[in-house]
Design a protein around this motif. Sequence first.
Motif, PDB file in Angstrom:
ATOM      1  N   UNK A   1       0.841  -1.200   0.000  1.00 24.37           N
ATOM      2  CA  UNK A   1       0.000   0.000   0.000  1.00 24.37           C
ATOM      3  C   UNK A   1       0.875   1.249   0.000  1.00 24.37           C
ATOM      4  N   UNK A   2       0.555   2.144  -0.928  1.00 28.54           N
ATOM      5  CA  UNK A   2       1.293   3.395  -1.035  1.00 28.54           C
ATOM      6  C   UNK A   2       0.819   4.387   0.025  1.00 28.54           C
ATOM      7  N   UNK A   3       1.663   5.387   0.307  1.00 29.78           N
ATOM      8  CA  UNK A   3       1.349   6.394   1.316  1.00 29.78           C
ATOM      9  C   UNK A   3       0.050   7.118   0.975  1.00 29.78           C
ATOM     10  N   UNK A   4      -0.836   7.225   1.975  1.00 30.71           N
ATOM     11  CA  UNK A   4      -2.097   7.938   1.788  1.00 30.71           C
ATOM     12  C   UNK A   4      -3.184   7.130   1.111  1.00 30.71           C
TER      13      UNK A   4
ATOM     14  N   UNK B   1      -8.916  -2.743   0.022  1.00 33.19           N
ATOM     15  CA  UNK B   1      -9.933  -3.488   0.756  1.00 33.19           C
ATOM     16  C   UNK B   1     -10.507  -4.607  -0.098  1.00 33.19           C
ATOM     17  N   UNK B   2     -10.598  -5.774   0.490  1.00 41.33           N
ATOM     18  CA  UNK B   2     -11.272  -6.912  -0.145  1.00 41.33           C
ATOM     19  C   UNK B   2     -12.580  -7.180   0.589  1.00 41.33           C
TER      20      UNK B   2
ATOM     21  N   UNK C   1     -17.129  -9.388   6.186  1.00 41.23           N
ATOM     22  CA  UNK C   1     -16.059 -10.033   5.433  1.00 41.23           C
ATOM     23  C   UNK C   1     -14.930  -9.076   5.053  1.00 41.23           C
ATOM     24  N   UNK C   2     -15.082  -7.799   5.300  1.00 39.23           N
ATOM     25  CA  UNK C   2     -14.113  -6.807   4.822  1.00 39.23           C
ATOM     26  C   UNK C   2     -12.731  -7.006   5.463  1.00 39.23           C
ATOM     27  N   UNK C   3     -11.708  -6.989   4.612  1.00 44.47           N
ATOM     28  CA  UNK C   3     -10.313  -6.996   5.055  1.00 44.47           C
ATOM     29  C   UNK C   3      -9.628  -5.808   4.385  1.00 44.47           C
ATOM     30  N   UNK C   4      -8.924  -5.002   5.152  1.00 45.73           N
ATOM     31  CA  UNK C   4      -8.338  -3.787   4.584  1.00 45.73           C
ATOM     32  C   UNK C   4      -6.898  -3.604   5.038  1.00 45.73           C
TER      33      UNK C   4
ATOM     34  N   UNK D   1       0.757  -8.886   5.367  1.00 42.08           N
ATOM     35  CA  UNK D   1      -0.032 -10.058   4.977  1.00 42.08           C
ATOM     36  C   UNK D   1      -1.360 -10.036   5.715  1.00 42.08           C
ATOM     37  N   UNK D   2      -2.375 -10.620   5.100  1.00 36.65           N
ATOM     38  CA  UNK D   2      -3.682 -10.676   5.748  1.00 36.65           C
ATOM     39  C   UNK D   2      -4.523 -11.801   5.188  1.00 36.65           C
TER      40      UNK D   2
END
Length: 214
Positions: free
Chosen positions: A132-135, A139-140, A152-155, A169-170
Amino acid sequence: MSVFLFFLVISFSFFECTTDIDNLKEEFLKLQQEMGEMKRAMVEKDERISILEKKMSDSSATLDILKNPPISFYCAYNWLLFGEQSPDVIFDSMFYSRSNIDGGVGLDIDTGIFTADFPGTYSFTWSMDAEVQSGESLQLTLLKNRISIEESKTSSSNYGNTGGQIKEMGGKTMVFHMERGDTVQLNCPQCVESKGAYYYLTFCTSLVQFDPVF
């Protein structure tokens, strides 16, 4: 005197005939009643036989399913989610699949859509690396019949880091009921415009408890 005796004999004979006819009528009515009772008994017997046959058929179907339960396992892989044309996640390959359901659809890697081929409780698991870039954030979300499942949201987000990118990792596992024909798919709204990316995404589905269907 002769004439009187003649009429007396005729009258007595007529009385006997009338009595015989009444007896015959009574016997006929009894026979009709007995036949009606026999007919009702036969109908009830046929109904009981029909019920027993249905129970035997249901038992046979139950035994067939218990001896050969429905199986549904799928695992798909996507190496990189970045600059996608659609938020709907698709996959590069299917690295595992097993199903014994005739005419099953399962997981279509070209559309990313999983279709339940048998009613029951299903498990859905996904894991990935995020960059993930700055700013920005990624989200899946899991969609059931095109409706987002909030739980179910993972961010992954990078709002506190003023310089550079973060990597992490997630993953998540969801379990819920599906009817035959219900659909599930992963969705990534930020994957269309974000400079971040998901790597090494795996998505696995499994039927963990089937519903009895007869």
